[in-house]
Design a protein around this motif. Structure first.
Motif, PDB file in Angstrom:
ATOM      1  N   PHE A 152      27.199 -52.997 181.346  1.00  0.00           N
ATOM      2  CA  PHE A 152      28.129 -54.095 181.604  1.00  0.00           C
ATOM      3  C   PHE A 152      27.435 -55.418 181.893  1.00  0.00           C
ATOM      4  CE2 PHE A 152      30.460 -50.216 182.878  1.00  0.00           C
ATOM      5  CZ  PHE A 152      31.425 -50.267 181.893  1.00  0.00           C
ATOM      6  N   ASN A 153      26.085 -55.404 181.904  1.00  0.00           N
ATOM      7  CA  ASN A 153      25.350 -56.642 182.172  1.00  0.00           C
ATOM      8  C   ASN A 153      25.820 -57.789 181.295  1.00  0.00           C
ATOM      9  OD1 ASN A 153      23.859 -55.591 184.174  1.00  0.00           O
ATOM     10  ND2 ASN A 153      21.986 -55.324 182.973  1.00  0.00           N
ATOM     11  N   HIS A 154      25.994 -57.440 180.021  1.00  0.00           N
ATOM     12  CA  HIS A 154      26.438 -58.433 179.057  1.00  0.00           C
ATOM     13  C   HIS A 154      27.773 -59.046 179.467  1.00  0.00           C
ATOM     14  CE1 HIS A 154      27.486 -60.217 175.259  1.00  0.00           C
ATOM     15  NE2 HIS A 154      28.555 -59.478 175.180  1.00  0.00           N
ATOM     16  N   LEU A 155      28.690 -58.170 179.930  1.00  0.00           N
ATOM     17  CA  LEU A 155      30.010 -58.669 180.313  1.00  0.00           C
ATOM     18  C   LEU A 155      29.954 -59.515 181.577  1.00  0.00           C
ATOM     19  CD1 LEU A 155      32.268 -55.617 179.459  1.00  0.00           C
ATOM     20  CD2 LEU A 155      32.216 -57.832 178.358  1.00  0.00           C
ATOM     21  N   TYR A 156      29.057 -59.112 182.525  1.00  0.00           N
ATOM     22  CA  TYR A 156      28.916 -59.937 183.730  1.00  0.00           C
ATOM     23  C   TYR A 156      28.385 -61.318 183.362  1.00  0.00           C
ATOM     24  CZ  TYR A 156      30.110 -56.277 187.019  1.00  0.00           C
ATOM     25  OH  TYR A 156      30.803 -55.340 187.726  1.00  0.00           O
ATOM     26  N   GLU A 157      27.494 -61.349 182.375  1.00  0.00           N
ATOM     27  CA  GLU A 157      26.975 -62.642 181.937  1.00  0.00           C
ATOM     28  C   GLU A 157      28.107 -63.483 181.346  1.00  0.00           C
ATOM     29  OE1 GLU A 157      23.699 -62.336 179.190  1.00  0.00           O
ATOM     30  OE2 GLU A 157      23.816 -64.494 178.800  1.00  0.00           O
ATOM     31  N   MET A 158      28.954 -62.827 180.536  1.00  0.00           N
ATOM     32  CA  MET A 158      30.086 -63.545 179.944  1.00  0.00           C
ATOM     33  C   MET A 158      31.043 -64.029 181.035  1.00  0.00           C
ATOM     34  SD  MET A 158      29.692 -63.901 176.838  1.00  0.00           S
ATOM     35  CE  MET A 158      27.929 -63.879 176.927  1.00  0.00           C
ATOM     36  N   LEU A 159      31.232 -63.192 182.055  1.00  0.00           N
ATOM     37  CA  LEU A 159      32.133 -63.555 183.154  1.00  0.00           C
ATOM     38  C   LEU A 159      31.640 -64.835 183.831  1.00  0.00           C
ATOM     39  CD1 LEU A 159      34.624 -62.618 184.780  1.00  0.00           C
ATOM     40  CD2 LEU A 159      33.087 -61.411 186.312  1.00  0.00           C
ATOM     41  N   SER A 160      30.307 -64.960 183.935  1.00  0.00           N
ATOM     42  CA  SER A 160      29.761 -66.160 184.584  1.00  0.00           C
ATOM     43  C   SER A 160      29.941 -67.395 183.702  1.00  0.00           C
ATOM     44  CB  SER A 160      28.284 -65.946 184.905  1.00  0.00           C
ATOM     45  OG  SER A 160      27.546 -65.910 183.701  1.00  0.00           O
ATOM     46  N   GLN A 161      30.208 -67.174 182.417  1.00  0.00           N
ATOM     47  CA  GLN A 161      30.381 -68.315 181.507  1.00  0.00           C
ATOM     48  C   GLN A 161      31.835 -68.725 181.306  1.00  0.00           C
ATOM     49  OE1 GLN A 161      28.400 -67.779 177.784  1.00  0.00           O
ATOM     50  NE2 GLN A 161      26.454 -67.307 178.755  1.00  0.00           N
TER      51      GLN A 161
END
Lengths: 150, 256, 403
Positions: free
Chosen positions: C4-13
């Motif tokens: 889910f790292n990728h999704l957390y990164e997207m969430l921050s964007q």
């Protein structure tokens, strides 16, 4: 008929027949019974394991607490609103522990000051200032919130 | 029952028109208003249950217990990208700027950074599948892995979904997600496993203020229809004509 | 957790508010590729039909090349689609229980029709006589391949060959609406999503169709120049000029339609207008305004437009044709990107944006996408080895004229 078609037409017919045979065997059993879906999938969804028991179930053993709770402002609460899913607990003679929350954050979910909440609906306090550092349940009994403890 | 007679004669007239006109277009205008209150497939047969849902925005205090319980009950992944139901906080300041937020779907509660004097209007809006009876998600599923049950609940067939995500695109309300382990579309089932056993949904069970209600649209004397009668209820994005069966009381125009 | 790292990164964007389920952008690079590849097929086929049906004699040299290119790309067109599925192994369901109200369900049939009934048959009828002849000369594997491919129809009497031509012509005529259907249909998959105002447009199928023609014609131009270069032959300038002329007209049509779509959107300025104008001037500025419109449309349009009045010498034209075709291919790729990714960057709440970052690995990643670009060119190389257009009996005279 040109020789090309003599060869191609049977090939296409075999291809279509093969497809129809495959379609027949690959279509799931109850597909199309009630609509364009696998009818047995409804029953499969119904068999999903429940996690929440419901207040009535809690009342079977903890009728004393439920009776207290239902006396006033917290009457609308279900036990599982705070204690989490309890069906496993209820069906296994209490073997599975339920959550017994004691942290301020739990009460704050409903009672912290927020303009978005209607003051008519709910009592609100400034959670940062109101007896900060103490647990809410040190003073308030969540099952009888109108009473203050010593 | 004067109104009923009028309704019936109107329906007869439209039925005749439909026969003359024929085809799908006529069928869809057959009961333009009944979509709100009467069953889709056979409006005449009111003996069967047709599930619908009501959310009373006035009552919602944004505790997020519904979203939390839903995740517990339905094994929804805990990460903040997968929700069958979530709560939004709308804050409109005195400059009439709309600010919407839903941190972790509201499960961890909400902060309100604005002071009361700066706020023009603020409220919580719980969101979930609208169980539309003309649902775009069912329409676009290429294989028939999502469907409308005879009692009006939109479900997903886990064992048949190919995971193409077209339904996620087609849902105007953002109510679907791809389950990260199952790799299929997932969404609110209206706790179908509970309601078909006479229990209520997990979100309603835990709601402390009774802001949520499930009921039978075909039961004229039932609590849900009575509620609809008493209150001015709206559905989300009515212009999309999805036949939503999720009714909101006190819905503001800012909510999308 | 790591998945889910990728999704957390997207969430921050995330900017503004998006529905929580929208942080995960569903259709990535591979779904950009799918209409792109399908479009190349439809465009390449229409280039071939120009010669056969509309009798544009100058394009005789690219006729077979266009068909083989179309076939090579059609064979992989579904692969990005299948490899992005959550359950690729269940793909057959779309053929077995197609849900007829779904714009996607018929794709399997449209695809099969186009592959089996149009392209394969047209190529077969076109090459049958040559394959019979080649089977006599060739040795080893090639001989057997030809023998199998003729399906045992070895009759090359003038009467039978005349049937080849007649039926082949008929299939081409059927093929043109089929090509329109194939790609207009892909446009409809997006154009019919009423939940998404960036996609939902009646013009979408038409725009997809014309942009498909633009990209397909540009691809043939490029492939023809590259193949000629590899064969150490000078490309036929008349053919290139003719392709360029058609390209010019089709770009004008395509640009007009896309412009119309945007003007309509701007003038009507519906509920979604604010978020879409923020999208275009923000997240899509580079890919839409710079790449798609300026590099991919206006520059080629200007160059090709000048060539309609003034023709510099062959070597300069060749270089410019090369540049133009590459620019167009990149431009149309980003047109697909802007539709597919752009349509998912803004929230359906119209209150904010999510982000998109291309992953390198995984079934939706850059590596996978690269595979689906390399494979069709490899297939094309194989097809050109097996069925070289320049060794066909009918093109013998042309080859002689060339050298």
């Amino acid at each position: 008929m040109p020789p090309q078609l003599k060869r191609l037409l049977p090939a296409f017919i075999i291809f279509i027949l093969l497809f129809l045979i495959l379609k027949h065997f690959l279509t799931p059993e109850t597909f199309g019974e009630k609509g364009h879906y696998r009818y047995s999938s409804i029953a499969e969804v119904q068999q999903t394991q429940m996690k929440y028991a419901g207040k009535d179930k809690c009342n079977e053993c903890h009728d004393d607490i439920v009776e207290n709770l239902d006396m006033d402002v917290h009457a609308g609460l279900s036990c599982e609103t705070c204690h989490g899913p309890g069906l496993m607990h209820a069906e296994n003679d209490g073997e599975y522990e339920i959550i017994i929350p004691s942290e301020r954050e739990m009460c704050a979910l409903c009672h912290s000051m927020n303009v978005s909440r209607s003051t008519r609906e709910i009592v609100q306090v400034n959670i940062l200032e109101h007896n900060s550092g103490k647990k809410c349940i040190d003073c308030h009994n969540p099952h009888m919130p109108w009473e203050l403890k010593e | 029952m004067g109104t009923k007679r009028v309704k019936n004669s109107r329906r007869d007239f439209l039925k005749k028109t439909a026969i003359v006109g024929g085809g799908a277009i006529a069928a869809s205008i057959l009961n333009p208003f009944d979509a709100v209150l009467i069953a889709s497939e056979d409006p005449g047969d009111k003996s069967k249950v047709w599930w619908a849902y009501v959310i009373d925005i006035d009552k919602c205090i944004g505790c997020g217990r519904c979203a939390n319980a839903c995740k517990n009950e339905n094994d929804v992944p805990k990460e903040p990208f997968f929700f069958r139901t979530w709560v939004e906080q709308y804050t409109i300041n005195n400059n009439h700027e709309v600010h919407v937020e839903s941190p972790n779907g509201g499960i961890d509660g909400f902060d309100q950074s604005l002071d009361k004097s700066d706020v023009f209007k603020s409220f919580f809006v719980p969101k979930m599948c609208n169980h539309c009876h003309k649902s775009p998600c069912v329409q676009v599923c290429p294989v028939g892995a999502t469907y409308d049950t005879p009692d009006g609940v939109v479900l997903v067939d886990d064992d048949y979904c190919i995971g193409c995500r077209y339904c996620v695109q087609a849902c105007p309300y953002g109510c679907r997600y791809i389950h990260p382990e199952k790799k299929v579309a997932d969404k609110c089932t209206l706790c179908y496993h509970r309601i078909s056993k006479g229990k209520t949904t997990a979100c309603i069970e835990v709601c402390p203020t009774g802001a949520r209600m499930i009921g039978d649209l075909n039961d004229d004397k039932g609590p849900l229809v009575k509620f609809l009668k008493k209150h001015n209820c709206l559905v989300l994005k009515p212009h999309l004509n999805t036949g939503s069966k999720l009714f909101y009381n006190s819905l503001n125009a800012e909510v999308r | 957790m790591e998945e889910f790292n990728h999704l957390y990164e997207m969430l921050s964007q995330v900017q503004g508010y998006v529905y929580p389920n929208e942080v995960d952008l569903q259709w990535g690079l591979l779904i950009v590729q799918y209409p792109y590849l399908t479009g190349l097929v439809a465009g390449a086929f229409i280039t071939a039909s120009l010669e056969r049906v509309f009798n544009v004699k100058a394009l005789k040299v690219t006729y077979e090349l266009s068909l083989l290119t179309a076939l090579a790309f059609l064979l992989v067109a579904t692969m990005p689609l299948i490899s992005h599925l959550g359950h690729p192994e269940r793909f057959y369901e779309i053929m077995i229980t197609p849900h007829l109200t779904s714009a996607m369900a018929i794709f399997g049939f449209v695809y099969l029709w186009y592959l089996m009934v149009v392209l394969l048959l047209e190529i077969w009828f076109d090459y049958r006589r040559d394959m019979v002849l080649w089977a006599r000369e060739a040795k080893g594997l090639k001989k057997w391949l030809y023998k199998i491919l003729t399906l045992g129809v070895n009759d090359i009497s003038p009467k039978t060959v005349m049937w080849d031509n007649k039926i082949g012509y008929f299939i081409t005529v059927v093929g043109i609406p089929s090509a329109f259907l194939l790609h207009g249909y892909v446009g409809f998959i997006f154009g019919s999503v009423k939940a998404n105002p960036w996609w939902s447009s009646v013009l979408m199928p038409v725009i997809f169709l014309f942009s498909a023609m633009v990209s397909g014609i540009a691809l043939i131009m490029l492939v023809y120049m590259v193949v000629s270069y590899v064969r150490k032959k000078k490309p036929d300038m008349l053919a290139l000029d003719t392709i360029a002329k058609f390209l010019f007209y089709v770009i004008i049509l395509d640009f007009t339609l896309e412009g119309l779509d945007q003007i309509h959107r701007i003038y009507e300025a519906e509920e979604s207008f604010e978020i879409i104008s923020m999208l275009v001037s923000g997240k899509l500025y580079i890919t839409l305004i710079v790449v798609q419109v300026f590099l991919g449309t206006i520059i080629p349009l200007v160059i090709l437009g000048i060539f309609q009045f003034y023709k510099p010498k062959d070597s300069i034209r060749r270089v410019l044709y090369l540049i133009v075709s590459l620019l167009i291919l990149v431009g149309i790729f980003f047109m697909r990107w802007n539709v597919v990714i752009g349509g998912q960057l803004f929230s359906k709440s119209f209150y904010g944006f999510t982000g998109y970052k291309t992953l390198i690995v995984g079934s939706e990643g850059l590596l996978m996408a690269t595979v689906w670009v390399i494979v069709p060119f490899s297939i094309l190389a194989f097809l050109l080895w097996l069925l070289p257009p320049w060794k066909k009996l009918s093109s013998k005279e042309l080859t002689e004229a060339e050298s």
